[in-house]
Design a protein around this motif. Structure first.
Motif, mmCIF file in Angstrom:
data_model
loop_
_atom_site.group_PDB
_atom_site.id
_atom_site.type_symbol
_atom_site.label_atom_id
_atom_site.label_comp_id
_atom_site.label_asym_id
_atom_site.label_seq_id
_atom_site.Cartn_x
_atom_site.Cartn_y
_atom_site.Cartn_z
ATOM 1 N N ALA A 58 48.937 57.718 39.109
ATOM 2 C CA ALA A 58 50.339 57.407 38.825
ATOM 3 C C ALA A 58 50.514 56.716 37.479
ATOM 4 C CB ALA A 58 50.906 56.521 39.937
ATOM 5 N N GLY A 59 49.433 56.162 36.945
ATOM 6 C CA GLY A 59 49.518 55.530 35.638
ATOM 7 C C GLY A 59 50.217 54.192 35.620
ATOM 8 N N LEU A 60 50.147 53.443 36.724
ATOM 9 C CA LEU A 60 50.776 52.127 36.741
ATOM 10 C C LEU A 60 49.986 51.157 35.865
ATOM 11 C CD1 LEU A 60 51.646 51.475 40.513
ATOM 12 C CD2 LEU A 60 53.112 52.407 38.719
ATOM 13 N N PRO A 61 50.670 50.208 35.246
ATOM 14 C CA PRO A 61 49.946 49.167 34.514
ATOM 15 C C PRO A 61 49.192 48.282 35.498
ATOM 16 C CG PRO A 61 52.288 48.663 34.614
ATOM 17 C CD PRO A 61 52.142 50.053 35.136
ATOM 18 N N ALA A 62 48.156 47.631 35.020
ATOM 19 C CA ALA A 62 47.319 46.801 35.888
ATOM 20 C C ALA A 62 48.133 45.739 36.618
ATOM 21 C CB ALA A 62 46.217 46.150 35.062
ATOM 22 N N SER A 63 49.169 45.218 35.953
ATOM 23 C CA SER A 63 49.981 44.160 36.561
ATOM 24 C C SER A 63 50.769 44.651 37.774
ATOM 25 C CB SER A 63 50.957 43.587 35.522
ATOM 26 O OG SER A 63 51.808 44.614 35.033
ATOM 27 N N ALA A 64 50.976 45.980 37.876
ATOM 28 C CA ALA A 64 51.771 46.531 38.979
ATOM 29 C C ALA A 64 50.898 47.018 40.126
ATOM 30 C CB ALA A 64 52.646 47.677 38.468
#
Length: 489
Positions: free
Chosen positions: A227-233
């Protein structure tokens, strides 16, 4: 006829994805439907039957972008050039019916329905193009308690069938609110999150974590884009998914409230689940029967609020003893947008559906072939053409006593007739030969008892002499003896 001319003989074959059903499967499906229908009516749901065909535009969400709507559904063009299609499910016809009759319906409208549905999809093992479904829906109530009652209805229905299931419940508002609070608003990325969570059972939390990020490479080296979420998410999504792990409904609500503290929409979803929990407890649905599980994501693209899925807890094995995973045997949720397709006005609705054919297939594996088979009628052996009237007279007497019976109408001898009765799983064979007619008697062979006793006799001569399970008695006592046999089944 010349050598080159031959009579055309079509090959006897089923269309792909369409199956024949014999009496055992029909009886099993009928039992499921009858039992569940009684539960639905006890909950105040009204039976509704809609046509097999609907106008194709009424099935909107399943139609392709094409001039001919024949992908996903089976469609044909009527003589007025309007396209009709076999219904894909029982929900779209309900939406059409509700929109068409809304002014005269009692509101909320509570209906249940059952019947075949058709899907023009590629068939495969366990995936038919025609199958039976059974639905129950409440149209016109936005109360979370309506969702709770549908869940309780499902629990009660499966309990009446003596089928162990667990209803797993989620709410679209929860994940929507979480993703919004994390700034994940792109629909493609949101879909990627749903697909990642859906792989939890297969890949575990570590695999889901990879699919939420850049992607995952399997053992063969194939790479699945994530999904390509940023690490923070990623961690908040993992915390959300793990909030349901084996806890009570109250414990899951507390965890979700903490995870979604910064999301107004998420908190609204938690509040909905809280009201559902209160109603379920009031209806006696315990935590083992219905659990809150944020990992349930199937259908979240379609449903607008709570979503639920029935997980079959039976251990099912095929004829070779191999495990067969049936997983979900039913599901549902809140869909507040479907009726609006016709009226332009949002009408709240919630419902539950289970696949009758799929559930029957699972039960057939559990119960085994013998348990699933339908008992045949008492078979009257035909010895002589001249005595056929006597055979039919006796058959009429047996039927009048409430016992199914038939006269053998083939032209085989006694041994094949007994084999016929055995294949029909008949409880008894009745013999009315010349000796019996002259003496005013009948000979009755209890086929079940005969089979059991025959297993205890190893000598063929002894078996023939003892004739296990066979008695000769006065004609007037035949019905009483047959009833005794039937009562022992």
């Amino acid at each position: 006829m010349s050598d080159t001319e031959q009579t055309f003989r079509p090959e006897a074959r089923n269309p792909r994805g369409f199956a024949d059903k014999r009496s055992d499967q029909i009886a099993l499906e009928r039992r499921l439907i009858t039992t569940v229908s009684q539960v639905y009516e006890a909950f105040g749901f009204e039976a509704l039957q809609t046509p097999a065909f609907e106008y194709a535009d009424a099935l909107g969400k399943f139609l392709p972008d094409a001039d001919r709507p024949n992908v996903g559904v089976f469609a044909l063009q009527d003589d007025d050039e309007q396209w009709m299609a076999l219904r894909y499910d029982l929900t779209a016809p309900l939406a059409r019916f509700a929109a068409q009759n809304w002014e005269t319906l009692p509101k909320p409208f509570r209906r249940y329905a059952f019947g075949p549905v058709w899907r023009n999809e590629k068939p495969g093992p366990g995936r038919l193009r025609e199958f039976m479904q059974c639905d129950a829906d409440v149209v016109g109530s936005d109360r979370p308690e309506a969702d709770a009652e549908v869940i309780a209805l499902a629990v009660t229905g499966f309990k009446a069938l003596d089928i162990p299931v667990r209803i797993r419940i989620n709410n679209r508002k929860l994940l929507n609110g979480l993703l919004s609070s994390l700034g994940v608003t792109d629909p493609t990325q949101q879909l990627g999150v749903l697909r990642a969570i859906d792989k939890l059972d297969r890949f575990g939390m570590a695999g889901v974590e990879l699919l939420l990020g850049a992607g995952r490479k399997d053992e063969s080296g194939d790479f699945t884009k994530g999904a390509g979420l940023p690490a923070s998410a990623i961690q908040p999504v993992l915390d959300f998914v793990s909030a349901g792990g084996g806890a009570t409904r109250a414990e899951v609500l507390n965890r979700l409230a903490n995870v979604l503290a910064q999301s107004p929409e998420g908190q609204a979803g938690v509040e909905d689940l809280g009201r559902i929990a209160t109603a379920l407890a009031a209806m006696g649905v315990d935590d083992a029967a219905a659990v809150f599980d944020p990992g349930i994501v199937r259908g979240l693209e379609y449903y607008t609020g709570p979503v639920f899925e029935a997980e079959l807890l039976l251990e099912t094995r095929d004829e070779k003893g191999n495990m067969v995973q049936f997983g979900s045997v039913g599901g549902g949720g809140r869909y507040d947008d479907l009726v609006a397709r016709f009226t332009g006005e949002r009408v709240p609705a919630t419902g539950f559906s289970f696949g009758v054919s799929r559930l029957a297939a699972a039960l057939a594996l559990v119960e085994g072939k013998k348990a699933a088979r339908v008992r045949g009628p008492v078979v009257i052996i035909a010895f002589s053409d001249s005595d056929m009237g006597e055979y039919f007279k006796l058959a009429a007497e047996i039927r009048a006593a409430g016992i199914p019976a038939e006269v053998y109408l083939g032209r085989s001898g006694m041994r094949p007739q007994m084999k016929y009765a055995d294949r029909r799983l008949s409880p008894a064979a009745v013999m009315l030969g010349g000796d019996e007619l002259a003496a005013g008697t009948v000979t009755i062979k209890d086929l079940d008892l005969g089979r059991d006793l025959a297993l205890q006799i190893s000598d063929n001569k002894a078996w023939r002499e003892e004739r296990p399970g066979q008695v000769t008695l006065p004609r007037q006592e035949a019905i009483k003896h047959l009833k005794k046999i039937m009562d022992s089944i």
